[in-house]
Design an enzyme around this catalytic site. Structure first.
Site, PDB file in Angstrom:
ATOM      1  N   ASP A   1      30.464  26.475  54.762  1.00 49.91           N
ATOM      2  CA  ASP A   1      30.365  25.076  54.323  1.00 49.91           C
ATOM      3  C   ASP A   1      30.792  24.196  55.490  1.00 49.91           C
ATOM      4  O   ASP A   1      31.994  24.050  55.761  1.00 49.91           O
ATOM      5  CB  ASP A   1      31.257  24.839  53.106  1.00 49.91           C
ATOM      6  CG  ASP A   1      30.967  25.830  51.986  1.00 49.91           C
ATOM      7  OD1 ASP A   1      29.787  26.167  51.800  1.00 49.91           O
ATOM      8  OD2 ASP A   1      31.915  26.267  51.316  1.00 49.91           O
TER       9      ASP A   1
ATOM     10  N   SER B   1      31.318  31.753  51.919  1.00 45.82           N
ATOM     11  CA  SER B   1      30.391  30.636  52.142  1.00 45.82           C
ATOM     12  C   SER B   1      30.645  29.973  53.491  1.00 45.82           C
ATOM     13  O   SER B   1      31.769  29.923  53.977  1.00 45.82           O
ATOM     14  CB  SER B   1      30.523  29.592  51.017  1.00 45.82           C
ATOM     15  OG  SER B   1      31.809  29.007  51.017  1.00 45.82           O
TER      16      SER B   1
ATOM     17  N   SER C   1      25.948  29.130  51.237  1.00 48.06           N
ATOM     18  CA  SER C   1      26.439  28.184  52.238  1.00 48.06           C
ATOM     19  C   SER C   1      25.827  26.817  52.012  1.00 48.06           C
ATOM     20  O   SER C   1      24.853  26.674  51.274  1.00 48.06           O
ATOM     21  CB  SER C   1      26.079  28.664  53.657  1.00 48.06           C
ATOM     22  OG  SER C   1      26.669  29.911  53.955  1.00 48.06           O
TER      23      SER C   1
END
Length: 362
Positions: free
Chosen positions: A283, A281, A243
């Site tokens: 983000d 992830s 991340s």
């Protein structure tokens, strides 16, 4: 460990000038506090911490900052972003930690602000604390819940003490970045800034990142795919895609809609480093402007914000500033991190700086 950032080796990242310190604290009024937990206990390996970004030196609840958030990929466990998206303001420091530390950090931030203001949670309504996270369990005993509310409170205190000192933010394996891994090498905290001139006045865009993402072979620096050529191979993530939290601050007066557009452009800087925002992830971008502060007592709809004019060329320069600063902040998180041994004897190597510089053609 490298004591130099990429720019210190003579490389230029982007076109716009940086601020004096080339970090988020170039934005007037912004400060950062960090608590690093690096301990070897008989029953646990602790490699984690807390990073607090303070948006201005005043009362964050009574003087809210205009803000917006943008989710590039939503595999994250943040607090507070729903209300930020709805109301367009932030009324707390922006806190960063590990995934399982989010409840404790949120509580610590709440406790700190309750001590400052007896109206919060009573006659003046509730408080929305913004906390972001990345998963540091590769190096840190995350199940041990070693981040406690007092660590968040201490990070905020340190940020308060740093206000007005014009100190560069510590980068790499510090604060929330202590146990983070980026492109298979040691990552963590990175920061950078850019200047934009508007009607003869210089404003700043500062970025701070918490990097914990990417496959080693994808690492790209200044447009060159260095990851696929490095002999020093990285530790590849096991089964999570990592991340990144990107915090963007500016003193340029903007409204929440404009900041939403700004936040989206951080993704372009992220992509330049080789990220594809993997399936797993988280983000997430959080953007704020302390050029506008919203009084808590303002009647809804009656406050007129100062807003930068909608000039296409100017706004595009702001987009460029954020993309460039995000890209460089990620590089700084790698260049400034040191090799770290952590949980179960795992060792995550620092970026092989000399090899990278050779590939960049120093």
């Amino acid at each position: 460990m490298s004591s130099k950032r990429l720019r210190d080796y003579g490389f230029t990242i982007g076109k716009l000038p940086t601020g004096q310190l080339n970090c988020i604290t170039d934005v007037p009024g912004v400060s950062v506090g960090q608590v690093t937990l690096h301990e070897d206990r008989p029953d646990a390996c602790v490699r984690t911490g807390v990073t607090a970004i303070l948006p201005h030196p005043g009362d964050w609840f009574r003087e809210k900052t205009v803000a917006a958030a943008h989710v590039i990929n939503g595999f994250g466990k943040t607090t507070g972003l729903i209300q930020v998206d709805e109301l367009g303001v932030i009324e707390s420091p922006i806190m960063l930690t590990n995934t399982f530390g989010v409840p404790a950090v949120t509580e610590g931030t709440l406790r700190y602000m309750l001590e400052q203001d007896d109206g919060i949670g009573d006659r003046d309504g509730s408080l929305n604390v913004v906390t972001g996270e990345c998963n540091d369990s590769l190096l840190n005993d995350m199940r041990g819940l070693h981040v406690r509310p007092e660590h968040a409170m201490e990070a905020i205190r340190q940020g308060r003490e740093a206000m007005g000192t014009r100190r560069r933010v510590s980068e790499g394996a510090v604060g929330a970045g202590t146990g983070m891994v980026c492109f298979g090498y040691k990552g963590g905290i990175g920061t950078s800034s850019r200047q934009v001139e508007v009607d003869g006045v210089v404003y700043h865009f500062g970025v701070l990142v918490l990097t914990n993402f990417g496959n080693g072979e994808d690492l790209t620096i200044l447009g060159k795919p260095v990851g696929e050529s490095l002999r020093a191979k990285p530790e590849e993530a096991r089964d999570n895609d990592g991340s990144i939290i990107i915090v963007v601050g500016t003193d340029l007066p903007m409204d929440a809609r404009q900041l939403k557009r700004i936040a989206k452009r951080a993704g372009f800087g992220l992509a330049r480093t080789g990220s594809i925002a993997h399936h797993g992830s988280g983000d997430i971008v959080i953007a704020f402007s302390n050029g506008n502060r919203i009084p808590h007592t303002s009647a809804s709809g009656t406050l007129e914000l100062r807003v930068v004019r909608e000039d296409g060329r100017l706004i595009s320069e702001c987009f460029r500033a954020v993309a460039e600063a995000t890209e460089e902040a990620i590089y700084n998180s790698l260049f400034m991190a040191e090799t770290t041994m952590g949980r179960e004897g795992r060792t995550i190597a620092a970026l092989p700086v000399e090899e990278v510089l050779a590939l960049l053609g120093r």
